[in-house]
Design a protein around this motif. Structure first.
Motif, PDB file in Angstrom:
ATOM      1  N   THR A  35       0.834  -1.214   0.000  1.00 48.10           N
ATOM      2  CA  THR A  35       0.000   0.000   0.000  1.00 48.10           C
ATOM      3  C   THR A  35       0.863   1.258   0.000  1.00 48.10           C
ATOM      4  O   THR A  35       0.504   2.255  -0.617  1.00 48.10           O
ATOM      5  CB  THR A  35      -0.985   0.031   1.191  1.00 48.10           C
ATOM      6  OG1 THR A  35      -0.256   0.019   2.412  1.00 48.10           O
ATOM      7  CG2 THR A  35      -1.942  -1.157   1.149  1.00 48.10           C
ATOM      8  N   LEU A  47       2.182   1.578  -3.554  1.00 55.55           N
ATOM      9  CA  LEU A  47       1.166   2.150  -4.438  1.00 55.55           C
ATOM     10  C   LEU A  47       1.090   3.663  -4.250  1.00 55.55           C
ATOM     11  O   LEU A  47       1.063   4.419  -5.225  1.00 55.55           O
ATOM     12  CB  LEU A  47      -0.194   1.512  -4.154  1.00 55.55           C
ATOM     13  CG  LEU A  47      -1.343   2.096  -4.962  1.00 55.55           C
ATOM     14  CD1 LEU A  47      -2.132   1.000  -5.654  1.00 55.55           C
ATOM     15  CD2 LEU A  47      -2.259   2.938  -4.096  1.00 55.55           C
ATOM     16  N   LEU A  78       1.816   6.658  -7.119  1.00 55.29           N
ATOM     17  CA  LEU A  78       0.862   7.717  -7.456  1.00 55.29           C
ATOM     18  C   LEU A  78       1.436   9.102  -7.186  1.00 55.29           C
ATOM     19  O   LEU A  78       1.191  10.043  -7.947  1.00 55.29           O
ATOM     20  CB  LEU A  78      -0.454   7.496  -6.711  1.00 55.29           C
ATOM     21  CG  LEU A  78      -1.225   6.238  -7.145  1.00 55.29           C
ATOM     22  CD1 LEU A  78      -2.425   6.006  -6.240  1.00 55.29           C
ATOM     23  CD2 LEU A  78      -1.646   6.326  -8.596  1.00 55.29           C
ATOM     24  N   THR A 121      -5.529   4.519 -15.784  1.00 54.88           N
ATOM     25  CA  THR A 121      -4.343   4.000 -15.108  1.00 54.88           C
ATOM     26  C   THR A 121      -4.280   2.494 -15.323  1.00 54.88           C
ATOM     27  O   THR A 121      -5.312   1.841 -15.547  1.00 54.88           O
ATOM     28  CB  THR A 121      -4.335   4.286 -13.592  1.00 54.88           C
ATOM     29  OG1 THR A 121      -5.443   3.637 -12.977  1.00 54.88           O
ATOM     30  CG2 THR A 121      -4.376   5.774 -13.300  1.00 54.88           C
ATOM     31  N   ILE A 158      -2.438  -0.706 -13.253  1.00 53.47           N
ATOM     32  CA  ILE A 158      -1.694  -1.115 -12.066  1.00 53.47           C
ATOM     33  C   ILE A 158      -1.179  -2.531 -12.297  1.00 53.47           C
ATOM     34  O   ILE A 158      -1.934  -3.430 -12.674  1.00 53.47           O
ATOM     35  CB  ILE A 158      -2.582  -1.093 -10.807  1.00 53.47           C
ATOM     36  CG1 ILE A 158      -3.188   0.292 -10.594  1.00 53.47           C
ATOM     37  CG2 ILE A 158      -1.794  -1.545  -9.576  1.00 53.47           C
ATOM     38  CD1 ILE A 158      -4.234   0.344  -9.489  1.00 53.47           C
ATOM     39  N   LEU A 180      -5.023  -2.396  -1.563  1.00 54.65           N
ATOM     40  CA  LEU A 180      -4.518  -1.430  -2.534  1.00 54.65           C
ATOM     41  C   LEU A 180      -5.657  -0.586  -3.104  1.00 54.65           C
ATOM     42  O   LEU A 180      -5.499   0.601  -3.341  1.00 54.65           O
ATOM     43  CB  LEU A 180      -3.758  -2.138  -3.644  1.00 54.65           C
ATOM     44  CG  LEU A 180      -2.456  -2.799  -3.197  1.00 54.65           C
ATOM     45  CD1 LEU A 180      -1.853  -3.612  -4.334  1.00 54.65           C
ATOM     46  CD2 LEU A 180      -1.465  -1.786  -2.691  1.00 54.65           C
ATOM     47  N   ASN A 181      -6.796  -1.209  -3.317  1.00 53.59           N
ATOM     48  CA  ASN A 181      -7.952  -0.495  -3.838  1.00 53.59           C
ATOM     49  C   ASN A 181      -8.378   0.617  -2.876  1.00 53.59           C
ATOM     50  O   ASN A 181      -8.700   1.732  -3.302  1.00 53.59           O
ATOM     51  CB  ASN A 181      -9.095  -1.481  -4.071  1.00 53.59           C
ATOM     52  CG  ASN A 181      -9.988  -1.069  -5.195  1.00 53.59           C
ATOM     53  OD1 ASN A 181      -9.551  -0.463  -6.160  1.00 53.59           O
ATOM     54  ND2 ASN A 181     -11.254  -1.416  -5.076  1.00 53.59           N
ATOM     55  N   TYR A 186      -5.757   3.378  -3.115  1.00 54.63           N
ATOM     56  CA  TYR A 186      -5.890   4.035  -4.421  1.00 54.63           C
ATOM     57  C   TYR A 186      -7.005   5.079  -4.371  1.00 54.63           C
ATOM     58  O   TYR A 186      -6.864   6.182  -4.889  1.00 54.63           O
ATOM     59  CB  TYR A 186      -6.187   2.968  -5.466  1.00 54.63           C
ATOM     60  CG  TYR A 186      -6.362   3.447  -6.889  1.00 54.63           C
ATOM     61  CD1 TYR A 186      -5.282   3.521  -7.754  1.00 54.63           C
ATOM     62  CD2 TYR A 186      -7.629   3.777  -7.382  1.00 54.63           C
ATOM     63  CE1 TYR A 186      -5.438   3.926  -9.074  1.00 54.63           C
ATOM     64  CE2 TYR A 186      -7.794   4.188  -8.690  1.00 54.63           C
ATOM     65  CZ  TYR A 186      -6.700   4.260  -9.532  1.00 54.63           C
ATOM     66  OH  TYR A 186      -6.869   4.664 -10.831  1.00 54.63           O
ATOM     67  N   ARG A 188      -9.496   2.060 -15.433  1.00 52.19           N
ATOM     68  CA  ARG A 188      -8.347   1.384 -14.825  1.00 52.19           C
ATOM     69  C   ARG A 188      -8.308  -0.079 -15.201  1.00 52.19           C
ATOM     70  O   ARG A 188      -9.338  -0.716 -15.385  1.00 52.19           O
ATOM     71  CB  ARG A 188      -8.442   1.514 -13.310  1.00 52.19           C
ATOM     72  CG  ARG A 188      -7.258   0.926 -12.577  1.00 52.19           C
ATOM     73  CD  ARG A 188      -7.411   1.083 -11.088  1.00 52.19           C
ATOM     74  NE  ARG A 188      -8.271   0.035 -10.563  1.00 52.19           N
ATOM     75  CZ  ARG A 188      -8.605  -0.062  -9.286  1.00 52.19           C
ATOM     76  NH1 ARG A 188      -8.173   0.827  -8.412  1.00 52.19           N
ATOM     77  NH2 ARG A 188      -9.370  -1.035  -8.873  1.00 52.19           N
ATOM     78  N   CYS A 209      -6.021  -3.588 -13.737  1.00 54.60           N
ATOM     79  CA  CYS A 209      -5.134  -4.060 -12.679  1.00 54.60           C
ATOM     80  C   CYS A 209      -4.812  -5.511 -12.979  1.00 54.60           C
ATOM     81  O   CYS A 209      -5.731  -6.334 -13.113  1.00 54.60           O
ATOM     82  CB  CYS A 209      -5.813  -3.923 -11.316  1.00 54.60           C
ATOM     83  SG  CYS A 209      -4.767  -4.421  -9.943  1.00 54.60           S
ATOM     84  N   ILE A 220       2.737   1.495 -11.625  1.00 56.00           N
ATOM     85  CA  ILE A 220       1.535   2.106 -12.170  1.00 56.00           C
ATOM     86  C   ILE A 220       1.916   3.011 -13.336  1.00 56.00           C
ATOM     87  O   ILE A 220       2.852   3.797 -13.230  1.00 56.00           O
ATOM     88  CB  ILE A 220       0.765   2.936 -11.119  1.00 56.00           C
ATOM     89  CG1 ILE A 220       0.438   2.065  -9.899  1.00 56.00           C
ATOM     90  CG2 ILE A 220      -0.521   3.516 -11.714  1.00 56.00           C
ATOM     91  CD1 ILE A 220      -0.180   2.829  -8.740  1.00 56.00           C
TER      92      ILE A 220
END
Length: 128
Positions: free
Chosen positions: A50, A53, A57, A77, A79, A90-91, A94, A105, A107, A121
């Protein structure tokens, strides 16, 4: 006619290969895959996916700002994760970086990411 222009930010890690941090074309900024690297030390910021990530970003936002935009202008994006089981956490992280309408997105889980990162990313950003 549109031309391609390179964008580079001193507030994001330098490219680690023969590519640009980002390029502009036709009102869009195409940001290369960003690793969770600290822009100053070049080291991965944490072993926590996390936190990785979040750094990816932040790096994307720094590059976008060098082009006169921000991460809030992201339209797409992608990922890349080395462990899809971390997706729920992670969601949530994000979502702290974006508001509605969220960018489109994708992923995907991959077997490896450069520098043994757990997250990478890439982004497409509309230039204001």
């Amino acid at each position: 006619m549109n031309s391609i222009s390179e964008i580079a930010s001193p507030d994001a890690p330098r490219a680690i290969g023969p590519y640009s941090q980002a390029v502009t074309w036709g009102g869009l900024l195409f940001v290369s895959g960003q690793l969770p690297l600290d822009p100053i030390s070049g080291a991965i910021v944490s072993d926590d996916p996390t936190e990785q990530l979040a750094q990816c970003l932040k790096n994307i936002d720094a590059i976008a700002r060098s082009a006169g935009a921000s991460i809030n202008h992201a339209v797409k994006t992608t990922i890349f994760l080395t462990d899809l089981s971390t997706f729920p956490q992670l969601n949530e992280r994000y979502a702290e970086f974006f508001s509605k309408p969220f960018p489109a997105r994708a992923c995907v889980e991959v077997s490896a990411i450069p520098k043994s990162a757990k997250v990478e990313i890439e982004a497409i950003i509309a230039l204001p």
